[in-house]
Design a protein around this motif. Sequence first.
Motif, PDB file in Angstrom:
ATOM      1  N   VAL A  44       0.858  -1.179   0.000  1.00  0.00           N
ATOM      2  CA  VAL A  44       0.000   0.000   0.000  1.00  0.00           C
ATOM      3  C   VAL A  44       0.898   1.233   0.000  1.00  0.00           C
ATOM      4  O   VAL A  44       1.649   1.468   0.948  1.00  0.00           O
ATOM      5  CB  VAL A  44      -0.931   0.027   1.223  1.00  0.00           C
ATOM      6  N   SER A  45       0.844   2.002  -1.067  1.00  0.00           N
ATOM      7  CA  SER A  45       1.668   3.196  -1.188  1.00  0.00           C
ATOM      8  C   SER A  45       1.048   4.339  -0.390  1.00  0.00           C
ATOM      9  O   SER A  45      -0.145   4.653  -0.535  1.00  0.00           O
ATOM     10  CB  SER A  45       1.802   3.602  -2.655  1.00  0.00           C
ATOM     11  N   MET A  46       1.877   4.969   0.449  1.00  0.00           N
ATOM     12  CA  MET A  46       1.389   6.119   1.206  1.00  0.00           C
ATOM     13  C   MET A  46       1.059   7.285   0.278  1.00  0.00           C
ATOM     14  O   MET A  46       0.175   8.089   0.572  1.00  0.00           O
ATOM     15  CB  MET A  46       2.420   6.544   2.244  1.00  0.00           C
ATOM     16  N   ASP A  47       1.751   7.383  -0.850  1.00  0.00           N
ATOM     17  CA  ASP A  47       1.433   8.433  -1.824  1.00  0.00           C
ATOM     18  C   ASP A  47       0.004   8.283  -2.335  1.00  0.00           C
ATOM     19  O   ASP A  47      -0.735   9.263  -2.477  1.00  0.00           O
ATOM     20  CB  ASP A  47       2.415   8.382  -2.997  1.00  0.00           C
ATOM     21  N   MET A  48      -0.393   7.034  -2.637  1.00  0.00           N
ATOM     22  CA  MET A  48      -1.756   6.781  -3.100  1.00  0.00           C
ATOM     23  C   MET A  48      -2.779   7.173  -2.035  1.00  0.00           C
ATOM     24  O   MET A  48      -3.827   7.757  -2.331  1.00  0.00           O
ATOM     25  CB  MET A  48      -1.927   5.303  -3.472  1.00  0.00           C
ATOM     26  N   LEU A  49      -2.458   6.831  -0.784  1.00  0.00           N
ATOM     27  CA  LEU A  49      -3.382   7.137   0.306  1.00  0.00           C
ATOM     28  C   LEU A  49      -3.479   8.647   0.545  1.00  0.00           C
ATOM     29  O   LEU A  49      -4.563   9.177   0.802  1.00  0.00           O
ATOM     30  CB  LEU A  49      -2.942   6.417   1.584  1.00  0.00           C
ATOM     31  N   TRP A  50      -2.331   9.339   0.451  1.00  0.00           N
ATOM     32  CA  TRP A  50      -2.347  10.800   0.602  1.00  0.00           C
ATOM     33  C   TRP A  50      -3.178  11.446  -0.499  1.00  0.00           C
ATOM     34  O   TRP A  50      -3.932  12.392  -0.248  1.00  0.00           O
ATOM     35  CB  TRP A  50      -0.927  11.363   0.577  1.00  0.00           C
ATOM     36  N   ASN A  51      -3.053  10.954  -1.736  1.00  0.00           N
ATOM     37  CA  ASN A  51      -3.817  11.513  -2.847  1.00  0.00           C
ATOM     38  C   ASN A  51      -5.309  11.220  -2.711  1.00  0.00           C
ATOM     39  O   ASN A  51      -6.148  12.032  -3.111  1.00  0.00           O
ATOM     40  CB  ASN A  51      -3.302  10.952  -4.180  1.00  0.00           C
ATOM     41  N   TYR A  52      -5.635  10.062  -2.140  1.00  0.00           N
ATOM     42  CA  TYR A  52      -7.046   9.681  -1.992  1.00  0.00           C
ATOM     43  C   TYR A  52      -7.706  10.442  -0.845  1.00  0.00           C
ATOM     44  O   TYR A  52      -8.800  11.001  -1.001  1.00  0.00           O
ATOM     45  CB  TYR A  52      -7.152   8.172  -1.760  1.00  0.00           C
ATOM     46  N   ASP A  53      -7.054  10.462   0.329  1.00  0.00           N
ATOM     47  CA  ASP A  53      -7.643  11.113   1.505  1.00  0.00           C
ATOM     48  C   ASP A  53      -6.527  11.506   2.469  1.00  0.00           C
ATOM     49  O   ASP A  53      -6.054  10.670   3.244  1.00  0.00           O
ATOM     50  CB  ASP A  53      -8.636  10.163   2.189  1.00  0.00           C
ATOM     51  N   PRO A  54      -6.088  12.770   2.453  1.00  0.00           N
ATOM     52  CA  PRO A  54      -5.021  13.210   3.370  1.00  0.00           C
ATOM     53  C   PRO A  54      -5.372  13.015   4.844  1.00  0.00           C
ATOM     54  O   PRO A  54      -4.493  12.716   5.654  1.00  0.00           O
ATOM     55  CB  PRO A  54      -4.868  14.703   3.029  1.00  0.00           C
ATOM     56  N   PHE A  55      -6.642  13.175   5.198  1.00  0.00           N
ATOM     57  CA  PHE A  55      -7.065  12.978   6.593  1.00  0.00           C
ATOM     58  C   PHE A  55      -6.839  11.531   7.022  1.00  0.00           C
ATOM     59  O   PHE A  55      -6.388  11.251   8.133  1.00  0.00           O
ATOM     60  CB  PHE A  55      -8.538  13.356   6.747  1.00  0.00           C
ATOM     61  N   LEU A  56      -7.141  10.595   6.127  1.00  0.00           N
ATOM     62  CA  LEU A  56      -6.956   9.168   6.405  1.00  0.00           C
ATOM     63  C   LEU A  56      -5.477   8.842   6.564  1.00  0.00           C
ATOM     64  O   LEU A  56      -5.081   8.133   7.502  1.00  0.00           O
ATOM     65  CB  LEU A  56      -7.560   8.358   5.260  1.00  0.00           C
ATOM     66  N   ALA A  57      -4.644   9.350   5.663  1.00  0.00           N
ATOM     67  CA  ALA A  57      -3.204   9.076   5.709  1.00  0.00           C
ATOM     68  C   ALA A  57      -2.567   9.676   6.957  1.00  0.00           C
ATOM     69  O   ALA A  57      -1.735   9.034   7.614  1.00  0.00           O
ATOM     70  CB  ALA A  57      -2.528   9.641   4.455  1.00  0.00           C
TER      71      ALA A  57
END
Length: 234
Positions: A44-57
């Motif tokens: 799971v790429s943190m970049d993908m998660l940041w782009n999807y939902d910064p609050f979640l990351a």
Amino acid sequence: KIMEKIKPNGLIFFFKTRFIEFFKKGNFFQKILSSNNEDLRISVSMDMLWNYDPFLAKNLLENPVFCFPIMKDSLNLAFKNFYNKKNKKKIVLIPDLKGPFGKRTCLINNLKAHFLGEIVCVRGTVVKWGEKKIKMQRSVHFSNKSAKFFVKEVNEFNENLTYDSIDEGNGSILELEYGLSKFMNWQSILLEDFPDKNFNPYNPKTIIAILENDLVDSCNIGDQIEICGIYKPL
């Protein structure tokens, strides 16, 4: 502030819903069905998660003790929805976080107290590793008196697993069902900091890392590794 306004149950539901949506949109499950392993790590790429939902990351990195189990459950729920056919072999998916982690990627010497309870990524040399041990993840007990099963999730390390019964104080003796309980392997390793300009060969900085499941016996003494995990005091 947002987390404080949401009730705990509502917060769990919110994170689980967002994580499930993230895994459904991320196309993580195409190569899983061809694998024969029961436990699989999904990158799971943190970049993908940041782009999807910064609050979640942000909350995953700062409060992983709360968020990571929800993330793992959401990953497996999303996989079950993706794979609706009858599965002959139960597969458990484990999120494998990939960087970048920003300021949380550092040398052992640079770990500070404000990182406690957060996700960090450190590099070091393996100088010692312990024996493989067993951890109980879930205990299942049976009561002969009430003919009921009792399930308890265990989060702490339990080295002594020789007990067969527990007295609950109400006259009912619970027998441990070894076949229904769930166990896992774990191992501790000692990491020493990489040499740098501030390196002190007489007093090197070290840190203990706990390896679980498939990570046990994955490195040898002398290996230079990068490891990501939750920074906790022992």
